[in-house]
Write a protein that holds these residues in place. Structure first.
Motif, PDB file in Angstrom:
ATOM      1  N   ALA A  41       0.824  -1.207   0.000  1.00  0.00           N
ATOM      2  CA  ALA A  41       0.000   0.000   0.000  1.00  0.00           C
ATOM      3  C   ALA A  41       0.861   1.261   0.000  1.00  0.00           C
ATOM      4  O   ALA A  41       0.555   2.239  -0.713  1.00  0.00           O
ATOM      5  CB  ALA A  41      -0.922  -0.006   1.218  1.00  0.00           C
ATOM      6  N   LEU A  42       1.945   1.265   0.763  1.00  0.00           N
ATOM      7  CA  LEU A  42       2.810   2.439   0.801  1.00  0.00           C
ATOM      8  C   LEU A  42       3.467   2.685  -0.551  1.00  0.00           C
ATOM      9  O   LEU A  42       3.507   3.830  -1.033  1.00  0.00           O
ATOM     10  CB  LEU A  42       3.881   2.265   1.876  1.00  0.00           C
ATOM     11  N   LEU A  43       3.946   1.634  -1.187  1.00  0.00           N
ATOM     12  CA  LEU A  43       4.584   1.803  -2.503  1.00  0.00           C
ATOM     13  C   LEU A  43       3.594   2.315  -3.543  1.00  0.00           C
ATOM     14  O   LEU A  43       3.921   3.186  -4.358  1.00  0.00           O
ATOM     15  CB  LEU A  43       5.192   0.480  -2.957  1.00  0.00           C
ATOM     16  N   LEU A  44       2.382   1.760  -3.533  1.00  0.00           N
ATOM     17  CA  LEU A  44       1.387   2.200  -4.509  1.00  0.00           C
ATOM     18  C   LEU A  44       0.945   3.633  -4.232  1.00  0.00           C
ATOM     19  O   LEU A  44       0.706   4.410  -5.165  1.00  0.00           O
ATOM     20  CB  LEU A  44       0.192   1.253  -4.492  1.00  0.00           C
ATOM     21  N   ARG A 190       0.376   9.422   6.217  1.00  0.00           N
ATOM     22  CA  ARG A 190       0.945  10.742   5.905  1.00  0.00           C
ATOM     23  C   ARG A 190       0.919  11.025   4.415  1.00  0.00           C
ATOM     24  O   ARG A 190       0.732  12.168   3.995  1.00  0.00           O
ATOM     25  CB  ARG A 190       2.400  10.818   6.390  1.00  0.00           C
ATOM     26  N   GLU A 191       1.091   9.999   3.623  1.00  0.00           N
ATOM     27  CA  GLU A 191       1.212  10.194   2.187  1.00  0.00           C
ATOM     28  C   GLU A 191      -0.104  10.011   1.443  1.00  0.00           C
ATOM     29  O   GLU A 191      -0.126   9.897   0.219  1.00  0.00           O
ATOM     30  CB  GLU A 191       2.294   9.271   1.629  1.00  0.00           C
ATOM     31  N   GLY A 192      -1.207   9.968   2.187  1.00  0.00           N
ATOM     32  CA  GLY A 192      -2.519   9.993   1.549  1.00  0.00           C
ATOM     33  C   GLY A 192      -3.236   8.676   1.478  1.00  0.00           C
ATOM     34  O   GLY A 192      -4.355   8.612   0.939  1.00  0.00           O
ATOM     35  N   GLY A 193      -2.667   7.600   2.010  1.00  0.00           N
ATOM     36  CA  GLY A 193      -3.346   6.319   2.020  1.00  0.00           C
ATOM     37  C   GLY A 193      -4.422   6.276   3.097  1.00  0.00           C
ATOM     38  O   GLY A 193      -4.495   7.147   3.973  1.00  0.00           O
ATOM     39  N   THR A 194      -5.247   5.241   3.044  1.00  0.00           N
ATOM     40  CA  THR A 194      -6.360   5.084   3.985  1.00  0.00           C
ATOM     41  C   THR A 194      -6.273   3.720   4.638  1.00  0.00           C
ATOM     42  O   THR A 194      -5.899   2.732   3.998  1.00  0.00           O
ATOM     43  CB  THR A 194      -7.710   5.220   3.254  1.00  0.00           C
ATOM     44  N   LEU A 195      -6.638   3.659   5.912  1.00  0.00           N
ATOM     45  CA  LEU A 195      -6.644   2.402   6.657  1.00  0.00           C
ATOM     46  C   LEU A 195      -7.998   2.201   7.299  1.00  0.00           C
ATOM     47  O   LEU A 195      -8.497   3.086   8.004  1.00  0.00           O
ATOM     48  CB  LEU A 195      -5.557   2.417   7.741  1.00  0.00           C
ATOM     49  N   HIS A 196      -8.597   1.035   7.056  1.00  0.00           N
ATOM     50  CA  HIS A 196      -9.851   0.652   7.708  1.00  0.00           C
ATOM     51  C   HIS A 196      -9.587  -0.615   8.516  1.00  0.00           C
ATOM     52  O   HIS A 196      -9.342  -1.677   7.933  1.00  0.00           O
ATOM     53  CB  HIS A 196     -10.958   0.384   6.688  1.00  0.00           C
ATOM     54  N   THR A 197      -9.622  -0.523   9.833  1.00  0.00           N
ATOM     55  CA  THR A 197      -9.440  -1.697  10.686  1.00  0.00           C
ATOM     56  C   THR A 197     -10.790  -2.167  11.209  1.00  0.00           C
ATOM     57  O   THR A 197     -11.759  -1.419  11.254  1.00  0.00           O
ATOM     58  CB  THR A 197      -8.509  -1.380  11.863  1.00  0.00           C
ATOM     59  N   GLY A 198     -10.854  -3.434  11.594  1.00  0.00           N
ATOM     60  CA  GLY A 198     -12.096  -3.997  12.101  1.00  0.00           C
ATOM     61  C   GLY A 198     -13.147  -4.202  11.030  1.00  0.00           C
ATOM     62  O   GLY A 198     -14.335  -4.298  11.330  1.00  0.00           O
ATOM     63  N   VAL A 199     -12.722  -4.292   9.781  1.00  0.00           N
ATOM     64  CA  VAL A 199     -13.645  -4.477   8.652  1.00  0.00           C
ATOM     65  C   VAL A 199     -13.226  -5.736   7.904  1.00  0.00           C
ATOM     66  O   VAL A 199     -12.146  -5.783   7.311  1.00  0.00           O
ATOM     67  CB  VAL A 199     -13.637  -3.265   7.700  1.00  0.00           C
ATOM     68  N   ARG A 200     -14.050  -6.758   7.910  1.00  0.00           N
ATOM     69  CA  ARG A 200     -13.712  -8.032   7.289  1.00  0.00           C
ATOM     70  C   ARG A 200     -14.201  -8.092   5.841  1.00  0.00           C
ATOM     71  O   ARG A 200     -15.365  -7.839   5.551  1.00  0.00           O
ATOM     72  CB  ARG A 200     -14.315  -9.200   8.071  1.00  0.00           C
ATOM     73  N   VAL A 201     -13.289  -8.441   4.939  1.00  0.00           N
ATOM     74  CA  VAL A 201     -13.644  -8.668   3.536  1.00  0.00           C
ATOM     75  C   VAL A 201     -14.217 -10.077   3.410  1.00  0.00           C
ATOM     76  O   VAL A 201     -13.626 -11.046   3.893  1.00  0.00           O
ATOM     77  CB  VAL A 201     -12.414  -8.506   2.627  1.00  0.00           C
ATOM     78  N   THR A 202     -15.366 -10.185   2.768  1.00  0.00           N
ATOM     79  CA  THR A 202     -16.036 -11.475   2.633  1.00  0.00           C
ATOM     80  C   THR A 202     -16.072 -11.988   1.202  1.00  0.00           C
ATOM     81  O   THR A 202     -16.324 -13.166   0.980  1.00  0.00           O
ATOM     82  CB  THR A 202     -17.484 -11.378   3.149  1.00  0.00           C
ATOM     83  N   ARG A 203     -15.815 -11.120   0.230  1.00  0.00           N
ATOM     84  CA  ARG A 203     -15.886 -11.555  -1.173  1.00  0.00           C
ATOM     85  C   ARG A 203     -15.144 -10.555  -2.044  1.00  0.00           C
ATOM     86  O   ARG A 203     -15.098  -9.359  -1.745  1.00  0.00           O
ATOM     87  CB  ARG A 203     -17.347 -11.667  -1.623  1.00  0.00           C
ATOM     88  N   VAL A 204     -14.539 -11.059  -3.114  1.00  0.00           N
ATOM     89  CA  VAL A 204     -13.831 -10.223  -4.083  1.00  0.00           C
ATOM     90  C   VAL A 204     -14.501 -10.376  -5.441  1.00  0.00           C
ATOM     91  O   VAL A 204     -14.833 -11.493  -5.855  1.00  0.00           O
ATOM     92  CB  VAL A 204     -12.347 -10.624  -4.190  1.00  0.00           C
ATOM     93  N   HIS A 205     -14.701  -9.253  -6.121  1.00  0.00           N
ATOM     94  CA  HIS A 205     -15.361  -9.272  -7.430  1.00  0.00           C
ATOM     95  C   HIS A 205     -14.437  -8.710  -8.508  1.00  0.00           C
ATOM     96  O   HIS A 205     -13.701  -7.756  -8.272  1.00  0.00           O
ATOM     97  CB  HIS A 205     -16.635  -8.417  -7.410  1.00  0.00           C
ATOM     98  N   ALA A 206     -14.504  -9.316  -9.694  1.00  0.00           N
ATOM     99  CA  ALA A 206     -13.863  -8.746 -10.877  1.00  0.00           C
ATOM    100  C   ALA A 206     -14.913  -8.170 -11.821  1.00  0.00           C
ATOM    101  O   ALA A 206     -14.684  -7.141 -12.453  1.00  0.00           O
ATOM    102  CB  ALA A 206     -13.044  -9.809 -11.601  1.00  0.00           C
ATOM    103  N   VAL A 207     -16.065  -8.834 -11.916  1.00  0.00           N
ATOM    104  CA  VAL A 207     -17.172  -8.377 -12.746  1.00  0.00           C
ATOM    105  C   VAL A 207     -18.465  -8.593 -11.961  1.00  0.00           C
ATOM    106  O   VAL A 207     -18.539  -9.477 -11.093  1.00  0.00           O
ATOM    107  CB  VAL A 207     -17.221  -9.160 -14.084  1.00  0.00           C
TER     108      VAL A 207
END
Length: 371
Positions: A41-44, A190-207
């Motif tokens: 995330a930091l590199l991106l 500091r460099e503009g990224g965002t962090l969300h803790t306590g949030v569980r990802v349940t599914r990933v979509h491409a389409v």
């Protein structure tokens, strides 16, 4: 058995995430706030992308924040195990990627003013039965271009624990993993990224819409990077190619002389041992950490017995040490063949994740699989 807080987190700063924004679109969503996820995330973010890290627990909640704090190219019997099944050029490629990853991590630690110490790493045999493993590891590491050496008998005899044979590699690193994770998180924010803790990802979509579903809502993204124990999609059938291993760690306080090396056994019940100094951890709280006694998840009659075994082993070999605190147990997912890293993308791909020093990121519970 109730897990306890790892030594690295006793006085560590906590980093609060920002409120989750369902429906928000990002350039990249990174799933997991361990070492791999935060580094990526930091590199991106530094490439100008709008990046959000989504974490079900907290920063370093699992294995990234609950380990023995070693950064070494000598990893027990990993190289010889690879060489048994693969050609020399694959092992060399694995070592070269590890070198790149280690150099990146120490450089970012320098940039973020996270201190560490240089140590000699040892892969050692506890019994005569492990000598053949040491010989194979020495050969594989030398063939891959690492400047390893066989440890002399007089040095073996000075070890406080059983060390029949060993291979050594100089200028490896001991570091406080949580201190590094917190520094990476602050740099990301500091460099503009965002962090969300306590949030569980349940599914990933491409389409039809690329992004991730969470227990708090959907987030759209051009790219999705999965920095979790195993990819939480069914692509590649990774759920059928990994096995869960659980190990423990115990920290001890002592007034005795400190070990100078980083030690990892190649035979018998695994032992991972190192001292803690002010440069590489909370030395005011504990000065010795011992990990190991791993077992397949769900196949041990008593996980507590594994922890008690570590305590008994340490008290036997280091009688001046007193038990300080048990570390959090962790589950490591490992592939059964060659090491690999996986980046799950919503479409044609994101760029710029740092080389990993080891494949796999540990979790304490199985993630939900997705299609």
């Amino acid at each position: 058995m109730t897990p306890m807080t790892p030594i690295w987190k006793q006085d560590a700063e906590s980093v609060a995430g920002t409120p989750f924004e369902p429906g928000r679109r990002r350039d990249v969503v990174v799933v997991g706030a361990g070492l791999t996820g935060l580094s990526t995330a930091l590199l991106l973010t530094r490439q100008g992308m709008d990046v959000a890290v989504v974490e079900a627990d907290e920063v370093g909640g699992l294995a990234s924040g609950a380990n023995t704090g070693k950064l070494t190219l000598l990893q027990g019997s990993v190289l010889s195990a690879l060489r048994r099944h693969h050609p020399a050029n694959l092992v060399r490629a694995y070592v070269e990627s590890n070198i790149d990853g280690a150099q990146w991590l120490t450089s970012i630690a320098d940039e973020l003013r996270v201190s560490y110490s240089h140590r000699t790493a040892y892969s050692y045999a506890q019994t005569p039965a492990g000598v053949a493993v040491i010989e194979a590891e020495l050969h594989a590491a030398t063939e891959a271009g690492l400047p390893v050496r066989r440890v002399e008998p007089d040095l073996l005899a000075q070890s406080p624990f059983d060390m029949v044979d060993a291979v050594a590699l100089d200028r490896q690193v001991a570091i406080d993993p949580q201190r590094l994770l917190v520094a990476l998180t602050h740099a990301l924010l500091r460099e503009g990224g965002t962090l969300h803790t306590g949030v569980r990802v349940t599914r990933v979509h491409a389409v039809p819409r690329a992004g991730v579903e969470t227990e708090a809502g959907f987030v759209a993204a051009d790219h999705v990077v999965l920095a979790t124990a195993t990819p939480i999609t069914d692509r590649g059938l990774y759920f059928a190619k990994v096995r869960g291993l659980r190990s423990s760690g115990v920290a001890f306080a002592t007034e005795g002389p400190l070990l100078e090396g980083l030690y990892l056994a190649v035979d018998g019940e695994t032992k991972s041992v190192r001292s803690i100094t002010a440069d590489d951890g909370p030395a005011h709280a504990a000065q010795l950490v011992v990990g190991g006694n791993g077992f397949p998840v769900g196949r041990s009659p008593s996980p507590l017995a594994a922890v008690n075994g570590l305590v008994a082993w340490t008290q036997h070999h280091f009688p001046a040490r007193s038990r300080w605190r048990r570390g959090r147990r962790r589950t490591t997912s490992r592939t059964t063949s060659s090491p690999s890293s996986a980046r799950c993308r919503a479409d044609s791909g994101a760029s710029g994740s740092p080389p990993a020093t080891r494949s796999g990121v540990s979790r304490t519970r199985r993630p939900r699989r997705c299609g």
